[in-house]
Scaffold this motif. Structure first.
Motif, short mmCIF file in Angstrom:
data_model
loop_
_atom_site.label_atom_id
_atom_site.label_comp_id
_atom_site.label_asym_id
_atom_site.label_seq_id
_atom_site.Cartn_x
_atom_site.Cartn_y
_atom_site.Cartn_z
N ASP A 110 0.82 -1.21 0.00
CA ASP A 110 0.00 0.00 0.00
C ASP A 110 0.86 1.27 0.00
OD1 ASP A 110 -2.16 1.68 0.11
OD2 ASP A 110 -2.58 1.37 2.23
N LEU A 144 -3.68 4.02 0.21
CA LEU A 144 -5.12 4.05 0.50
C LEU A 144 -5.44 4.67 1.85
CD1 LEU A 144 -6.01 0.54 -0.93
CD2 LEU A 144 -6.41 2.76 -1.99
N SER A 157 -5.56 3.50 5.01
CA SER A 157 -6.00 2.74 6.18
C SER A 157 -5.90 1.25 5.90
CB SER A 157 -7.44 3.09 6.57
OG SER A 157 -8.38 2.43 5.73
N ARG A 214 -9.07 -0.19 4.03
CA ARG A 214 -9.10 0.09 2.59
C ARG A 214 -8.13 -0.83 1.84
NH1 ARG A 214 -8.86 5.64 4.46
NH2 ARG A 214 -10.96 6.51 4.54
N ASN A 221 -9.73 -4.21 1.66
CA ASN A 221 -10.83 -4.21 0.69
C ASN A 221 -10.31 -4.21 -0.74
OD1 ASN A 221 -13.06 -4.31 2.41
ND2 ASN A 221 -13.02 -2.11 2.76
N PHE A 222 -9.13 -3.63 -0.96
CA PHE A 222 -8.52 -3.67 -2.29
C PHE A 222 -8.23 -5.10 -2.71
CE2 PHE A 222 -4.96 -3.27 -5.28
CZ PHE A 222 -5.47 -2.32 -6.16
N GLU A 268 -15.08 0.68 6.73
CA GLU A 268 -14.20 1.85 6.67
C GLU A 268 -14.79 3.06 7.39
OE1 GLU A 268 -13.32 2.63 2.56
OE2 GLU A 268 -12.83 0.54 2.11
N GLU A 307 -11.59 -1.19 12.25
CA GLU A 307 -12.49 -2.05 11.49
C GLU A 307 -12.79 -3.35 12.21
OE1 GLU A 307 -8.84 -3.97 11.16
OE2 GLU A 307 -9.22 -1.85 10.87
#
Length: 349
Positions: A39, A63, A65, A68, A71-72, A172, A177
């Motif tokens: 990231d 991203l 966080s 995120r 989730n990618f 998010e 999370e």
């Protein structure tokens, strides 16, 4: 047998990542795939991940966080389960083997194991080691027996993929999370599970600078989830709501408890040394039995566990300061639109 994909979000983790990937490769029940989300790293994180055989995904920009980044990677997962592992966390060789059976129950949406500290070199790491020993051998087992865990630790949680994707992925909307998803699952009538036999070791903040960042994120995230979920939990999951209210009450009363020796000395006209002795004795009575039990279960040297005990009060002071700050900001200022709350994710080490 359920299939499993590992997601490792990583930002500038070239030094810590090898140990994490080695622990994943050594699993007695190996995953079908390991995905490392590089990231926006400016070091060799991606190259290290590729060298260990992981699939490396690189977002076009950082991203911002962990959720995120996870989730990618989620659209690239097609297995029954998804294991999210922090890039500085090491799993026991049987972690996957121990935790998979929890998902034989179709109502289980998320599960996580017992997290302990990887290192105990600095005062802050020593204090955290005491916090983890106590919490994972007292609070978590009680919450699990009551079917209402407060959180499935985000550094090593396993998710049922269909449930996770139906929820919209890793949440998010809050800064933590793992707690958000744990509470949301229980609100939706599914189960969150603590698996005590599944062991993981996390690298914790070694300096006060990073400890402050991590604790501020944790406390702000806790209060964000209180604001978001507590009203519904009171009616739909009252036992979990009880743990939350007890935690809030503990935060409110902690300054009074810490000031008790001075208050007693002033009001009861007792020597400060005597009131301090009474206070310290009470603290030891409340903590040492659990720590001795934990040391026996983890096969840790009792002398080392007791040596680390005083350092926990350094961490408690930091925890209390940021708990009060988070309570004011997230529960008072945000509803009054005087603050937007904590929105920026900062690493804790």
């Amino acid at each position: 047998m359920k299939t499993l994909t590992v997601i490792v979000p990583a930002h500038n983790e070239e030094h810590g990542l090898p140990a994490t990937l080695r622990s994943i490769a050594a699993q007695t029940v190996p995953p079908e795939r390991v995905i490392v989300v590089d990231d926006g790293s400016t070091d060799a994180t991606g190259e290290v991940a590729a060298a260990y055989g992981a699939t490396v995904l690189r977002p076009p920009r950082n991203l911002g966080s962990k959720a995120r980044a996870q989730n990618f990677a989620l659209p690239h997962c097609d297995t029954d389960l998804v294991l999210a592992v922090d890039a500085d966390t090491v799993l026991a060789p049987d972690y996957v083997e121990r935790i998979k059976p929890a998902f034989d129950d179709p109502d289980v949406g998320v599960a996580a194991g017992n997290v302990q500290t990887r290192f105990a070199r600095t005062p802050w790491e020593r204090g955290r080691s005491t916090e983890y020993l106590f919490g994972f051998h007292w609070h978590r087992p009680i919450q699990q027996l009551a079917n209402s865990p407060m959180v499935c630790s985000g550094c090593c949680s396993v998710f049922r993929r269909t449930t996770l994707t139906a929820f919209g992925g890793f949440p998010e909307r809050t800064i933590v999370e793992d707690m958000d998803f744990t509470w949301s699952q229980q609100l939706d009538g599914r189960k969150a599970v603590y698996v005590a036999a599944a062991m993981a070791w996390a690298a914790d903040p070694e300096t006060l600078v990073y400890l402050r960042k991590q604790v501020w994120r944790w406390m702000a995230g806790f209060m964000q989830n209180v604001r978001l979920h507590l009203p519904r939990l009171l009616t739909r999951k009252p036992l979990l709501a009880t743990w939350i209210l007890v935690a809030l009450l503990e935060i409110l009363l902690a300054p009074l408890w810490w000031a008790t020796p001075v208050i007693l000395a002033c009001t009861a006209h007792e020597p400060v040394a005597r009131t301090m002795g009474w206070w310290a004795g009470s603290e030891l009575l409340l903590t040492v039995p659990t720590l001795l039990y934990a040391a026996r279960r983890r096969r840790l040297p009792v002398r080392q566990v007791l040596f680390n005990l005083p350092f926990v009060y350094l961490n408690k002071a930091v925890n209390l300061y940021y708990a009060w700050k988070a309570m004011v900001v997230e529960l008072i200022m945000v509803p009054l639109r005087l603050s937007s709350g904590l929105l920026i994710y900062e690493k804790g080490r």
